[in-house]
Scaffold this active site. Structure first.
Site, PDB file in Angstrom:
ATOM      1  N   ASP A   8       0.850  -1.194   0.000  1.00 19.51           N
ATOM      2  CA  ASP A   8       0.000   0.000   0.000  1.00 19.51           C
ATOM      3  C   ASP A   8       0.884   1.242   0.000  1.00 19.51           C
ATOM      4  OD1 ASP A   8       0.892   0.283   2.606  1.00 19.51           O
ATOM      5  OD2 ASP A   8      -1.095   0.121   3.535  1.00 19.51           O
ATOM      6  N   CYS A  65       3.148  -3.512   4.001  1.00 23.32           N
ATOM      7  CA  CYS A  65       2.342  -2.318   4.299  1.00 23.32           C
ATOM      8  C   CYS A  65       3.024  -1.631   5.473  1.00 23.32           C
ATOM      9  CB  CYS A  65       0.867  -2.669   4.548  1.00 23.32           C
ATOM     10  SG  CYS A  65       0.496  -3.699   5.977  1.00 23.32           S
ATOM     11  N   THR A  67       2.694  -2.166   8.729  1.00 25.15           N
ATOM     12  CA  THR A  67       3.112  -3.194   9.695  1.00 25.15           C
ATOM     13  C   THR A  67       3.287  -4.574   9.072  1.00 25.15           C
ATOM     14  OG1 THR A  67       0.800  -3.710  10.121  1.00 25.15           O
ATOM     15  CG2 THR A  67       1.839  -2.072  11.577  1.00 25.15           C
ATOM     16  N   HIS A  98       8.551 -25.011   8.288  1.00 20.16           N
ATOM     17  CA  HIS A  98       7.528 -25.697   9.095  1.00 20.16           C
ATOM     18  C   HIS A  98       6.103 -25.438   8.631  1.00 20.16           C
ATOM     19  CE1 HIS A  98      10.264 -26.233  12.893  1.00 20.16           C
ATOM     20  NE2 HIS A  98      10.832 -26.667  11.786  1.00 20.16           N
ATOM     21  N   HIS A 133       5.451 -31.844   9.625  1.00 27.41           N
ATOM     22  CA  HIS A 133       4.932 -30.506   9.319  1.00 27.41           C
ATOM     23  C   HIS A 133       3.860 -30.555   8.233  1.00 27.41           C
ATOM     24  CE1 HIS A 133       7.926 -28.959  11.971  1.00 27.41           C
ATOM     25  NE2 HIS A 133       8.886 -29.525  11.271  1.00 27.41           N
TER      26      HIS A 133
HETATM   27  C1  RB5 Z   1      -1.810   2.511   6.603  1.00 28.16           C
HETATM   28  O1  RB5 Z   1      -1.780   3.704   7.324  1.00 28.16           O
HETATM   29  C2  RB5 Z   1      -1.592   1.328   7.554  1.00 28.16           C
HETATM   30  O2  RB5 Z   1      -2.701   1.182   8.383  1.00 28.16           O
HETATM   31  C3  RB5 Z   1      -1.318   0.068   6.772  1.00 28.16           C
HETATM   32  O3  RB5 Z   1      -0.214   0.257   5.963  1.00 28.16           O
HETATM   33  C4  RB5 Z   1      -1.010  -1.170   7.594  1.00 28.16           C
HETATM   34  O4  RB5 Z   1      -0.044  -0.934   8.553  1.00 28.16           O
HETATM   35  C5  RB5 Z   1      -2.177  -1.908   8.119  1.00 28.16           C
HETATM   36  O5  RB5 Z   1      -2.059  -3.024   8.665  1.00 28.16           O
END
Ligand code: RB5
Length: 150
Positions: A8, A65, A67, A98, A133
């Site tokens: 994203d 993204c 996180t 695994h 596994h």
């Molecule tokens: C975007 O601001 C953020 O929420 C997205 O990139 C991500 O971290 C969501 O899980």
């Protein structure tokens, strides 16, 4: 191998560097991600990379993204996807060995570029161990086949 990549707006810079690195490793990259910093919604990128992997268009997927979490949860809604979020290379090795993960995910806001490259290198070079596994992977996929809904 063919590697599908998706991201994203929070991960355009890291996506571009990882694309270059994956090509340096000798793979072909299919870019399903956004290329601008305009705010967008990560589920469509997770879904598109998930579809590419499950259909066989790509051998493996990489999702980035902020996180790594939202985009991987989205990909995991596609039947056949086993997407794992990862912030260091040991987990990247173990999710292949695994869990037979077919997509690796991480966050541009969480890991630095050198760690991200190593996660990708380890993920793409580790084989699934099978054996005990395999049974556990089969059991995971059985949950998906039950198609649980209220
Ligand atoms: C975007 O601001 C953020 O929420 C997205 O990139 C991500 O971290 C969501 O899980």
């Amino acid at each position: 191998m063919k590697i599908a990549i998706g991201n994203d707006h929070a991960a355009v810079t890291m996506k571009n560097e990882i694309m270059k690195y994956v090509e340096e490793l000798g793979h072909e990259v299919i870019n399903f991600g956004t290329d601008t910093s305009d705010s967008c919604d990560y589920p469509e990128y997770g879904e598109n990379v998930g579809r590419a992997v499950v259909s066989g268009e790509a051998d493996f997927g990489i999702l980035i993204c902020g996180t790594g979490v939202g985009i991987s949860i989205s990909a995991n809604k596609v039947n056949g996807v086993r997407a794992a979020v990862c912030s260091e290379p040991v987990t990247a090795r173990l999710v292949r060995a695994h869990n037979d993960a077919n997509i690796i995910a991480f966050g541009e806001r969480i890991v630095g570029i050198e760690i991200a490259k190593e996660i990708v290198r380890v993920f793409l070079t580790t084989e699934f161990e099978g054996g005990r596994h395999q049974r556990r992977v089969d059991l995971m996929m059985e949950i998906e086949r039950k198609n649980f809904s209220l």
